[in-house]
Motif scaffolding. Sequence first.
Motif, PDB file in Angstrom:
ATOM      1  N   TYR A 185      -3.937   6.034   5.585  1.00 33.80           N
ATOM      2  CA  TYR A 185      -3.095   7.051   4.955  1.00 33.80           C
ATOM      3  C   TYR A 185      -3.921   8.279   4.573  1.00 33.80           C
ATOM      4  O   TYR A 185      -3.484   9.425   4.745  1.00 33.80           O
ATOM      5  N   LEU A 186      -5.098   8.024   4.039  1.00 33.48           N
ATOM      6  CA  LEU A 186      -5.968   9.120   3.607  1.00 33.48           C
ATOM      7  C   LEU A 186      -6.506   9.907   4.792  1.00 33.48           C
ATOM      8  O   LEU A 186      -6.457  11.142   4.822  1.00 33.48           O
ATOM      9  N   PRO A 240       0.809  -1.223   0.000  1.00 35.08           N
ATOM     10  CA  PRO A 240       0.000   0.000   0.000  1.00 35.08           C
ATOM     11  C   PRO A 240       0.842   1.273   0.000  1.00 35.08           C
ATOM     12  O   PRO A 240       0.471   2.272  -0.625  1.00 35.08           O
ATOM     13  N   GLU A 241       1.975   1.242   0.694  1.00 34.47           N
ATOM     14  CA  GLU A 241       2.839   2.423   0.730  1.00 34.47           C
ATOM     15  C   GLU A 241       3.366   2.755  -0.655  1.00 34.47           C
ATOM     16  O   GLU A 241       3.360   3.924  -1.070  1.00 34.47           O
ATOM     17  N   GLY A 291      -6.366   7.541  -3.405  1.00 29.56           N
ATOM     18  CA  GLY A 291      -6.126   6.390  -2.544  1.00 29.56           C
ATOM     19  C   GLY A 291      -7.398   5.646  -2.193  1.00 29.56           C
ATOM     20  O   GLY A 291      -7.359   4.440  -1.907  1.00 29.56           O
ATOM     21  N   THR A 336      -3.460  12.375  -3.629  1.00 32.81           N
ATOM     22  CA  THR A 336      -3.661  11.328  -2.620  1.00 32.81           C
ATOM     23  C   THR A 336      -5.120  10.911  -2.466  1.00 32.81           C
ATOM     24  O   THR A 336      -5.387   9.828  -1.956  1.00 32.81           O
ATOM     25  N   MET A 347      -4.427   1.605   3.659  1.00 32.46           N
ATOM     26  CA  MET A 347      -4.555   2.631   2.626  1.00 32.46           C
ATOM     27  C   MET A 347      -5.552   3.706   3.064  1.00 32.46           C
ATOM     28  O   MET A 347      -5.330   4.913   2.859  1.00 32.46           O
ATOM     29  N   TYR A 390       0.495   4.227  -2.658  1.00 33.40           N
ATOM     30  CA  TYR A 390       0.106   5.557  -2.184  1.00 33.40           C
ATOM     31  C   TYR A 390       1.125   6.609  -2.601  1.00 33.40           C
ATOM     32  O   TYR A 390       0.759   7.708  -3.057  1.00 33.40           O
TER      33      TYR A 390
END
Length: 656
Positions: free
Chosen positions: A279-280, A50-51, A64, A61, A276, A54
């Motif tokens: 992250y958002l 996922p990193e 994502g 972003t 993921m 992303y």
Amino acid sequence: MSALTTLRRLITGAPLDPMDPETRRHIALIAFFAWIGLGADGLSSSCYGPEEAYLALGSHTHFGLYLAAAIAITVFIISLAYNQVIELFPNGGGGYKVATNLIGPYAGLVSGAALIVDYVLTIAISIASGADALYSLLPLWLHPFKIPFECVMIGMLVMLNLRGMKEAIKFLLPIFVGFVVTHVFLIVYGIYAHADRLPSLIPDTINETVSLSHEVGWIFVVSTVLLAYSQGGGTYTGLEAVSNNVNTLAEPRVATGKWTMLYMATSLAFTAGGIMLLYLLWNATQSPGQTLNAVVFKSIIEHLDLGSAFANQSGLLVVLTLEAGLLFVAANTGFLGGPAVLSNMAADSWVPRQFRQLSSRLVTQNGVVLMGISAIAVLAWSNGSVGLLVVLYSINVFLTFSISLLGLCIYWWSNRESRGNWLRRLLLSLLGLGVTSSILVVLVVEKFGTGGWVTIVITGIVIAICLAIRRHYDITRTQLHQIDKLFSGPAVQLDTADPPPLDPQQPTAVFFVGKNRGVAMHALLWVQRLFPGHFRNFVFLSVGEVDAQCYDGQGALRTLRYEMENSLRYYVNFCHGHGLAARSYLAFGTDPVAELIKLAEQVAGEFSNSVCFASKLIFADENFFSRWLHNQTAMAIQQRLHLKGQQMVILPMKVV
């Protein structure tokens, strides 16, 4: 017992009896253990897949959200398609067997070579990513020591796997469970803590998508998402591991395999998609020396507030240590899957037959050692760069995915009139093929100049080596088959009603014989020609080698016993038919040399005036390559018997 034997047993454990019916039950994996041993690779990919996806989005972003949904959907598409592989190939082999049997041997070679490279990279990338997670907690001045640390970890996994698959998994169980518990909690809490952002997340993403499409066009939008999606291709790695190792699962294998696949798919889809989304929601950004997971989990733990800065730091330490631990557990998948692929390819003569051999712990130790050495070499070459390794890794992963799914498509179309629900299964396979092949094309095109070409070159080299090995074995096999045909008459296989009696006091010729009848008969006839009338007793010793293929099916060991007994019966009946006293001895084990030495010692005790004989293949253009491809059993036995004071003569048998 010698000191060396004691040390070896201390490291690898006591030997197992391969013929004991309980042994199979002891080493077979139930679904839960299989999820840990084979599913750790897939689940751990959530630590880096996922990193990569992303970060590939750049400043866009919000996309994502699309990736989170696409990740979960793709995981289930691939896993459902691979359930078909488990059904069709319950003896394991996965992508290699699918390509070989459903497309052709050369497609199988490409798939097998890609899988071998993949499993080496599985070890390398998992260890490198685990070290990155662990070193995210350490000061930058310690980072130059990452590579030596990674090599030590590989060495420890090699030693652990030499003890046996189940033993390794039991040792790694607490790490796996700890990772699952902590990450499920952090994902759920992280989403809950920012739940107020969820209602606006979807409309904001749609608005940004539409706005950006007006500025630069839909082609840019789609290509950005597709490229990022492909960059996260490492997320789906490991899903093929179950189908490659079905033969290691507890009965009923197919049901166990499907449950394991369900555990893998559900845990990976939730973890990767959830990370993921984190992250958002938490606006994760890169920080020097830290992974995105470290950044976002630190924010979540600080928001959770464990009572003090020290407690928060300790909580992050536990999470990242478990993450690193799981990545090390995931590296273990390479030590399970890689040797299994090598074993299947050895059965088809693409790689040396030594990769089928088992240790006293019923471990394909040659494959384990090769995987470890190769992974260390890759880490040293790449300097442990996860970004580079992901590119190398993902290309071959999706190559094998695509070949396997193409094979399934061919199978269901070819059997559409005889198999029920063929259309549904064909459509699922076609959907999976479309997804995996599109990712493969994007990865090759976009990453060819930044490392993708290395994967293609390495895989090509492996294929070329396999072709050379197969050619050598084919030529040798043809020659031996022609010799075997000279002794294929059925008349000598009839039991003699009144065979000549053995006399233990008379000279005795002891023959080490194998599967090739012509090789054994060559030795027998040469002895009679060289020493006419001297030997009065003829004893035949043989060992049924229990290798990795013997555990493919429930009847494999019974078949091995029948073949060996039938082979020995031929030699004894041949001697009886010519008025010669004869007897045979049979043993089974993973080390033919050791078992033959035991039989030779037993015979020497019964027949004091005995001399051993064996044939050895001699090649006209013998070199290191030909010597490497044959295990030199006769030479090894002769050396050990001579040290014990027993006589042995090797008779050369020339092969072109």
